[in-house]
Design a protein around this motif. Structure first.
Motif, mmCIF file in Angstrom:
data_model
loop_
_atom_site.group_PDB
_atom_site.id
_atom_site.type_symbol
_atom_site.label_atom_id
_atom_site.label_comp_id
_atom_site.label_asym_id
_atom_site.label_seq_id
_atom_site.Cartn_x
_atom_site.Cartn_y
_atom_site.Cartn_z
ATOM 1 N N ILE A 133 -5.640 3.188 3.045
ATOM 2 C CA ILE A 133 -5.210 4.340 2.261
ATOM 3 C C ILE A 133 -5.489 4.181 0.766
ATOM 4 N N ASN A 134 -5.467 2.961 0.262
ATOM 5 C CA ASN A 134 -5.721 2.754 -1.167
ATOM 6 C C ASN A 134 -5.966 1.275 -1.447
ATOM 7 N N HIS A 141 0.841 -1.216 0.000
ATOM 8 C CA HIS A 141 0.000 0.000 0.000
ATOM 9 C C HIS A 141 0.870 1.258 0.000
ATOM 10 N N GLN A 179 -4.978 8.829 4.586
ATOM 11 C CA GLN A 179 -5.179 9.632 3.378
ATOM 12 C C GLN A 179 -4.102 10.706 3.314
ATOM 13 N N GLU A 204 0.767 4.083 -2.895
ATOM 14 C CA GLU A 204 0.526 5.495 -2.597
ATOM 15 C C GLU A 204 1.622 6.365 -3.217
#
Ligand SMILES: Cc1cc2nc3c(=O)[nH]c(=O)nc-3n(C[C@H](O)[C@H](O)[C@H](O)COP(=O)(O)OP(=O)(O)OC[C@H]3O[C@@H](n4cnc5c(N)ncnc54)[C@H](O)[C@@H]3O)c2cc1C
Ligand SMILES: Cc1cc2nc3c(=O)[nH]c(=O)nc-3n(C[C@H](O)[C@H](O)[C@H](O)COP(=O)(O)OP(=O)(O)OC[C@H]3O[C@@H](n4cnc5c(N)ncnc54)[C@H](O)[C@@H]3O)c2cc1C
Lengths: 320, 276
Positions: B187-188, B40, B149, B44
Motif C-alpha cells: 500500500i505504501n 504501513h 490502495q 497510510e
C-alpha cells in the motif's frame, strides 16, 4: 466451496478430502457449502469430489464475495445446522469470511492450518499450523465451543480422485438481503493481465541455475522443459547473466512457486532461491557438487554433470 | 476525519530462536518491534490525514512495554496513542482480542467519532489475520481486507473506495464509513521520520487504560477465559532429511529418475499442461 465466476477453486475440493478423513473417524457426513449466483450446476462436482450433502444458497446478491452478505448467509447456516467442524480455504476471501463468521457465532478459529487430526473419544479437532514466521508449529484446540472452525492452506492436502456419478442430498436455503440495503459494493474486478510466463500457476517447472553456464546450456534446459511439458524457470544468477528475463526468476525477489514437480538443474540452493520453491510437491535436483545445499531441500538428488544427464532425460521424455 | 489504527508489538520473527529443550519460543532472543504491517497502516493513516485533515490515533493491547511500539507510530506521524494493558487481557486469542479492542473503540468513539479504522493484514507472530475482521464484525461495520490502495475517501458522503488484493488481481470495492481496512505492505512505503516527529516520539507518553477504564465489559469474554482456542503442543517444523540420492552411472540415474516420475505419475496427470 469457494467459487469464482462459477468455477470451483481447487482448495474446496482439497477440503472435502480432509473432511472425508475427519468425518470417517467421527462417523458423520461431509457437507459442502456452496454460495453464489447461478451455482446450482456445480453441486454435481461437489458430490463427485467427496461431499455427502451440499448446502446450497443461490442468489444474485451472492454473485461476488462480500463479507457482509457471505457472513450473514454462512452464519445463519451454522446456527441452523450446527456442524461439529467447519473448514474454509485460507484464501483472501476464505480467511476474511471465516474471521467474520467466527466472531458472529462466537467460536474459535484456527488460522492457516496445514495438518489436521481428530481425537475420536473427545471429538476434539486438532488443527496444527505454522506461526512466528514459520519458526514453530502449534496445535490449536477448541475444547468448549462448537463448531470448531479452521482455515486450511491451499495445496497442503491432495484432493480425492473425482468419482463420476457420485451424488447426495442438496439442502437449499434462502437469504433475504436486498442489494439496496447493503453497505459494500463490488465495483469492478481487475484481473492481472496474463503474464507471458506464469510460474506461479505452473504445475511442472524445470529451472536452470548458473551450473548450465551459458546460452547453450540454457537451451539444453529449455529443451528438457519442453519435453516435460514444463514451464522454464531460472535462478537469479541466470537472469543476471542475461540468459532470460526476470519473469522467469524463482525466489525471494522473483516468483514464489508451488508446482507439483520442480527440477533444479545446476542450482546451488541459496536460501533466497529455496524460499521461492521449497513447497513444491516433488523436487528433483541435478548438481555436480554432492554438497550443494539444494540437496537438503530436494526429495531426490542426482549428483552428476548436467551436460550429460539432461540431454538423456530430454530424449527419454520425448520417447515416452 | 478521525482515523484509528490498531497496532501490535511483536517479536522480530526473522531472528527469534526456538528453545530446543522446551520446544517453545525464546522471546528474549528477539527484539520487540512494531508489527511491520501496522507501520504501513499508520503511514497510510498519516497520508490520509494530510489530504483530509483530522487526527490519527493508534490503539494497542499489550504489556506496558508496548508503549515503545506506540512511540514508533508517533514517529511515523500518529497524533495520539492509547494502550490498553491489564492482566485480565492476557492470553487472548483473536476472539478475545477483538472483543477488548472493540470495547476500547467504543469508548474512543464516544468522545471522538471514528471514521476509519486501519489494521495490518496480519501480525507476524500469531500470524492469523483474524483480528481486523473480528473487530469489524463486533462494531457492525464492513471489513475490507487485503487493501493495496485507498482510492478515494469521501468524508461528506461517508464513503470509501479501495483496491483489495485477491488471488487473480484486485477488486475495486466501495463501502460506507465508518469502515475497517486491513492493509498489505504494497500500500505504501513507510517514509523516514522527520526530526520533529522523532523528538516528539521520544518524549511521548501514551494513555494507558485498564479494564476498569472501559465500559460495560463482560470480563468472561476477555483474555484466556474469553478465548475458545488454546495452543496445545508446539514443536519446531521438521527439518528436511535431505534428498534421497540416486546413485550409479548417468544411464542408471536417468532410468531411476524416470521410474520415480512414473511412480508419481498422478502429479503429472492433473497438470494443466500450461506450457510456455
Ligand atoms: C537480497 C537477495 C535476493 C536474492 N533473490 C534471489 C532470487 O529471487 N532468486 C535466486 O535464485 N537467487 C536470489 N539471490 C541470489 C542467491 O543468493 C544466489 O546467489 C543465487 O540463487 C545463485 O544462483 P545459482 O544457484 O544459479 O548459481 P550458483 O550459486 O553459482 O550455483 C551454481 C551451481 O551449479 C552447479 N554446477 C556447476 N557446474 C555444473 C554442471 N556441469 N552440472 C551440474 N551442476 C553444476 C554448482 O555445483 C553450483 O551448485 C538473492 C540474493 C540476495 C542477496
Ligand atoms: C503459536 C500461536 C498460534 C496461535 N494461533 C491462533 C489461532 O489459530 N487462532 C486464534 O484465534 N488465535 C491464535 N493465537 C493467538 C493470537 O496470536 C492472539 O489472539 C493475538 O492477540 C492476535 O492475533 P494475531 O497475532 O494473529 O494478530 P492478527 O489477527 O494477525 O493481527 C492483524 C491486525 O490486527 C491488529 N491487532 C492484532 N493484535 C492486536 C493487539 N493486541 N492490539 C492492537 N491491534 C492488534 C493489528 O492491526 C494487526 O496488524 C495463536 C498464538 C500463538 C502464540
Amino acid at each position: 466451496m469457494e467459487q469464482k465466476e462459477g468455477q470451483l477453486l481447487d482448495v474446496g475440493l482439497e477440503l472435502l478430502a480432509a473432511g472425508q478423513d475427519l468425518a470417517r473417524k467421527l462417523e458423520v457426513d461431509v457437507c459442502g457449502v456452496l454460495l453464489g449466483d447461478g451455482v446450482e450446476r456445480l453441486t454435481s462436482q461437489v458430490f463427485e469430489a467427496g461431499a455427502d450433502k451440499v448446502y446450497l444458497i443461490d442468489d444474485p446478491v451472492l454473485k461476488n464475495y462480500r463479507t457482509e452478505t457471505y457472513m450473514k448467509a454462512v452464519g445463519d447456516l451454522v446456527r441452523k445446522y450446527k456442524p461439529e467442524i467447519f473448514l474454509y480455504g485460507a484464501t483472501s476471501n476464505g480467511k476474511d469470511l471465516a474471521s467474520a463468521v467466527a466472531t458472529d457465532v462466537l467460536c474459535g478459529l484456527t488460522a492457516d492450518t496445514t495438518l489436521m487430526d481428530v481425537d475420536i473419544d473427545k471429538r476434539l479437532f486438532e488443527a496444527s499450523r505454522p506461526a512466528f514466521g514459520g519458526n514453530i508449529m502449534a496445535t490449536i484446540l477448541c475444547k468448549k465451543h462448537r463448531p470448531q472452525m479452521a482455515t486450511v492452506r491451499p495445496k497442503v492436502i491432495r484432493r480425492l480422485l473425482a468419482e463420476p456419478g457420485r451424488t447426495g442430498e442438496v439442502i437449499e436455503e434462502k437469504v433475504s438481503m436486498r442489494e439496496e440495503d447493503l453497505k459494500t459494493k463490488v465495483i469492478e474486478i481487475v484481473k492481472n493481465t496474463k503474464k507471458a510466463v506464469n510460474l506461479e500457476e505452473a504445475e511442472i517447472i524445470v529451472a536452470a541455475g548458473k551450473g548450465i553456464k551459458d546460452a547453450k546450456g540454457f537451451a539444453m534446459a529449455a529443451e528438457l522443459a519442453e519435453a516435460m511439458n514444463a514451464t522454464l524457470g531460472a535462478s537469479r544468477d541466470v537472469v543476471e547473466a542475461g540468459l532470460c528475463g526476470h519473469e522467469r526468476q524463482v525466489g525471494q525477489t522473483g516468483a514464489t512457486v508451488t508446482p507439483k514437480v520442480y527440477v533444479a538443474i545446476g542450482i546451488s540452493g541459496a536460501i533466497q532461491h529455496l524460499v521461492g520453491m521449497q513447497n513444491a510437491e516433488l523436487i528433483v535436483a541435478i548438481n555436480s557438487d554432492k554438497d550443494a545445499p539444494i540437496f537438503q531441500a530436494a526429495h531426490y538428488g542426482i549428483c552428476a554433470d548436467a551436460f550429460t544427464v539432461v540431454p538423456m532425460l530430454t530424449k527419454a521424455f520425448r520417447e515416452a | 476525519m478521525h482515523i484509528l489504527v490498531c497496532i501490535k508489538q511483536v517479536p522480530d520473527t526473522k531472528i527469534i530462536k526456538v528453545n530446543p529443550k522446551t520446544n517453545t519460543l525464546d522471546r528474549s532472543s528477539a527484539p520487540a518491534i512494531l508489527n511491520p504491517y501496522d507501520a504501513h497502516a499508520v503511514e497510510e493513516a498519516v497520508r490520509l490525514r494530510e489530504v483530509h485533515g483530522g487526527k490519527v490515533t493508534v490503539l494497542s493491547m499489550g504489556p506496558p512495554q508496548a508503549r515503545k511500539a506506540i512511540r514508533k507510530c508517533v514517529e511515523i506521524g500518529a497524533d495520539e496513542g492509547i494502550l490498553i494493558s491489564d492482566r485480565r487481557f492476557a492470553g487472548a486469542d483473536t476472539l478475545a482480542t477483538s472483543y477488548a479492542l472493540y470495547k476500547a473503540v467504543e469508548k474512543i468513539q464516544k468522545t471522538d467519532g471514528v471514521d476509519l479504522i486501519l489494521c495490518g493484514k496480519h501480525a507476524i507472530d500469531g500470524d492469523t489475520g483474524q483480528t481486523g475482521p473480528g473487530v469489524a464484525r463486533r462494531l457492525g461495520i464492513p471489513p475490507l481486507t487485503c487493501v493495496i490502495q485507498v482510492d478515494q475517501v469521501d468524508v461528506e458522503n461517508r464513503t470509501v473506495r479501495v483496491h483489495r488484493k485477491v488471488e487473480e488481481g484486485y477488486e475495486v470495492i466501495s463501502s460506507t464509513l465508518p469502515s475497517l481496512l486491513t492493509v498489505e505492505k504494497e500500500i505504501n512505503h513507510v517514509s523516514w521520520a522527520p526530526l520533529p516527529n522523532m523528538l516528539r516520539a521520544a518524549r511521548y507518553e501514551p494513555s494507558v487504560w485498564t479494564v476498569d477504564d472501559l465500559e460495560d465489559v463482560d470480563i468472561k469474554q476477555l483474555g484466556l477465559k474469553g478465548s475458545p482456542t488454546i495452543v496445545g503442543k508446539m514443536w519446531p517444523p521438521e527439518k528436511s532429511k535431505g534428498a534421497q540420492m540416486i546413485e550409479g552411472d548417468a544411464e542408471t540415474q536417468v532410468t531411476e529418475v524416470l521410474k520415480i516420475f512414473m511412480k508419481e505419475r498422478d502429479l503429472f496427470k492433473s497438470a494443466g499442461q500450461k506450457q510456455n
